[in-house]
Design an enzyme around this catalytic site. Structure first.
Site, PDB file in Angstrom:
ATOM      1  N   GLY A 111     -42.924  33.429  -0.276  1.00 20.05           N
ATOM      2  CA  GLY A 111     -42.829  34.540  -1.210  1.00 20.05           C
ATOM      3  C   GLY A 111     -41.586  34.473  -2.072  1.00 20.05           C
ATOM      4  N   ASP A 133     -48.620  32.104   9.423  1.00 17.53           N
ATOM      5  CA  ASP A 133     -47.236  31.666   9.594  1.00 17.53           C
ATOM      6  C   ASP A 133     -47.034  30.794  10.828  1.00 17.53           C
ATOM      7  OD1 ASP A 133     -44.220  32.144   8.811  1.00 17.53           O
ATOM      8  OD2 ASP A 133     -44.349  32.478  10.962  1.00 17.53           O
ATOM      9  N   SER A 136     -42.220  30.936   7.221  1.00 18.82           N
ATOM     10  CA  SER A 136     -42.978  30.275   6.156  1.00 18.82           C
ATOM     11  C   SER A 136     -43.562  31.294   5.183  1.00 18.82           C
ATOM     12  CB  SER A 136     -44.084  29.391   6.743  1.00 18.82           C
ATOM     13  OG  SER A 136     -45.106  30.148   7.348  1.00 18.82           O
ATOM     14  N   ASP A 137     -44.029  32.419   5.679  1.00 18.19           N
ATOM     15  CA  ASP A 137     -44.523  33.481   4.795  1.00 18.19           C
ATOM     16  C   ASP A 137     -43.420  33.975   3.862  1.00 18.19           C
ATOM     17  OD1 ASP A 137     -47.252  33.914   5.280  1.00 18.19           O
ATOM     18  OD2 ASP A 137     -46.840  35.058   7.085  1.00 18.19           O
ATOM     19  N   SER A 138     -42.301  34.353   4.451  1.00 20.72           N
ATOM     20  CA  SER A 138     -41.226  34.950   3.660  1.00 20.72           C
ATOM     21  C   SER A 138     -40.643  33.952   2.671  1.00 20.72           C
ATOM     22  CB  SER A 138     -40.129  35.488   4.577  1.00 20.72           C
ATOM     23  OG  SER A 138     -40.627  36.532   5.391  1.00 20.72           O
TER      24      SER A 138
END
Length: 396
Positions: free
Chosen positions: A174, A141, A169-171
């Site tokens: 997803g 991230d 960016s991860d969330s």
């Protein structure tokens, strides 16, 4: 409460071989709306990075993996791959966030899965995309926050790059992946065919840059750090009352007029330096000084009540504990409970998407490693002796 069988996604099975945060965030959304999400993990001692996921009792792990089942499979062994391929026959979605070459090497790429089940949807989340010059790079991230531009616009002028305090960016990857899966499932009802859904942390991060990114693309502006002020609107930012910080959003001429009226400052509305948004931005420093001088005369609660009653957006700046003490947060049902691994109530964050007839639900805490392996393998036709043999061979 709605029963699990009436949950909107209860008819779908998801095989989740993703790790860390982006993939599990996608899987959590599907599980909360009733999909049968089987989290497939390596048996203990197989994954050299398993320490990253070791604390299964942590709040983060429990929040990411609630409502899922756990099966351990060693996909490096032919027997483990054979079991997984067998599961693909009756699954709807496979979710992965490996480096792009790994699934091809294992024979779990989309074309291979499609040959097993033409209706399968493969959802792939990567750091940089499935191909291209950076496809081989690992994506984390903070690396993506830097490369996606977020760190260049976060913080104060001259401070240097600053990461956001959450894994944006991860969330977001997803969430975008979940949108893609749902879109593919909806399209499949018409075509009868699955497809390959792809997103990347880098593309997701740039998409989240939104108006800042298109300020450059369309307007030719290079966004920079501006602290707590808004780059295009004023007064809009952070101010200080007698007892703490106050957020104010008085953008637009209507809000500006209401702010001047509420604060009993008609001279501001008539001031030639403040007569429109562009001038208020240009003269932001003077305007902010005058606002802060006034706000210091009373409390955050006083100004928040006064301004909101006048139709001017404003609010306090909470610590995390204060967030969950707020009456509106409680009213929204942001926190839900399941029974934790220790048998005690465990408080987790509910889904922010509300369906009035078939809502998302919290049913179970995150599963223990391999908690459902025997159950799932038995449903595939393996008897107790066969399951014991697989375990002895390090397959499950």
């Amino acid at each position: 409460m709605t029963s699990q069988t009436s949950a909107p996604l209860a008819r779908f099975r998801v095989l989740d071989i993703s790790r860390v945060r982006a993939g599990p965030t996608c899987a959590r959304f599907l599980a909360d709306f009733g999909a049968d999400v089987i989290r497939i993990e390596a048996p203990a001692g197989v994954d050299p990075n398993e320490a990253i996921f070791a604390d299964r009792d942590s709040g983060d792990f429990q929040n990411l993996h609630r409502n899922k089942r756990s099966l351990t499979l060693n996909l490096k062994k032919p027997e483990g791959l054979a079991i997984f391929r067998r599961m693909v026959e009756d699954a709807d979605v496979v979710l992965e966030n490996w480096r792009p070459d790994v699934k091809t090497r294992l024979g779990l790429d989309y074309e291979s899965l499609k040959a097993i089940n033409p209706r399968i949807i493969l959802a792939s989340i990567s750091g940089f995309g499935q191909d291209g010059p950076y496809a081989w790079r690992p994506g984390f991230d903070q690396i993506i926050q830097g490369m996606g531009g977020l760190m260049s616009v976060t913080g104060f002028p001259g401070q240097g790059p600053v990461r956001a305090g959450v894994a944006i960016s991860d969330s977001s990857a997803g969430i975008f992946a979940a949108m893609g899966v749902l879109t593919a499932l909806l399209e499949r009802e018409q075509s009868g065919q699955g497809q390959w859904v792809q997103t990347s942390l880098l593309h997701s991060m740039i998409a989240m840059m939104d108006f800042q990114a298109v300020r450059y693309l369309v307007d030719g502006k290079n966004p920079v750090q501006i602290g707590n002020d808004h780059p295009l609107s004023s007064p809009m930012g952070l101010y200080y009352a007698a007892d703490g910080a106050l957020n104010l959003g008085a953008s637009g001429e209507g809000n500006w007029k209401r702010l001047c009226d509420a604060l009993e400052q008609p001279q501001w509305f008539a001031d030639p330096e403040f007569v429109n948004e562009k001038l208020r931005v240009a003269n932001r420093e003077r305007l902010n000084l005058e606002l802060n001088a006034l706000f210091k005369s009373n409390t955050v609660a006083h100004w928040t009540e006064l301004l909101n009653r006048a139709g001017v957006p404003s609010g306090p700046v909470y610590s995390v504990p204060q967030v969950f003490d707020d009456e509106q947060v409680k009213h929204l049902g942001v926190v839900g409970e399941v029974t934790g691994p220790d048998g005690e109530p465990l408080r987790l964050i509910t889904q922010p998407v509300v369906l009035d007839r078939t809502p998302a639900q919290l049913h179970t805490a995150a599963p223990g490693l391999s908690e459902h392996s025997d159950q799932i393998l038995a449903s595939l036709g393996y008897d107790e002796a066969a399951i014991a043999a697989l375990r002895a061979a390090g397959v499950t």
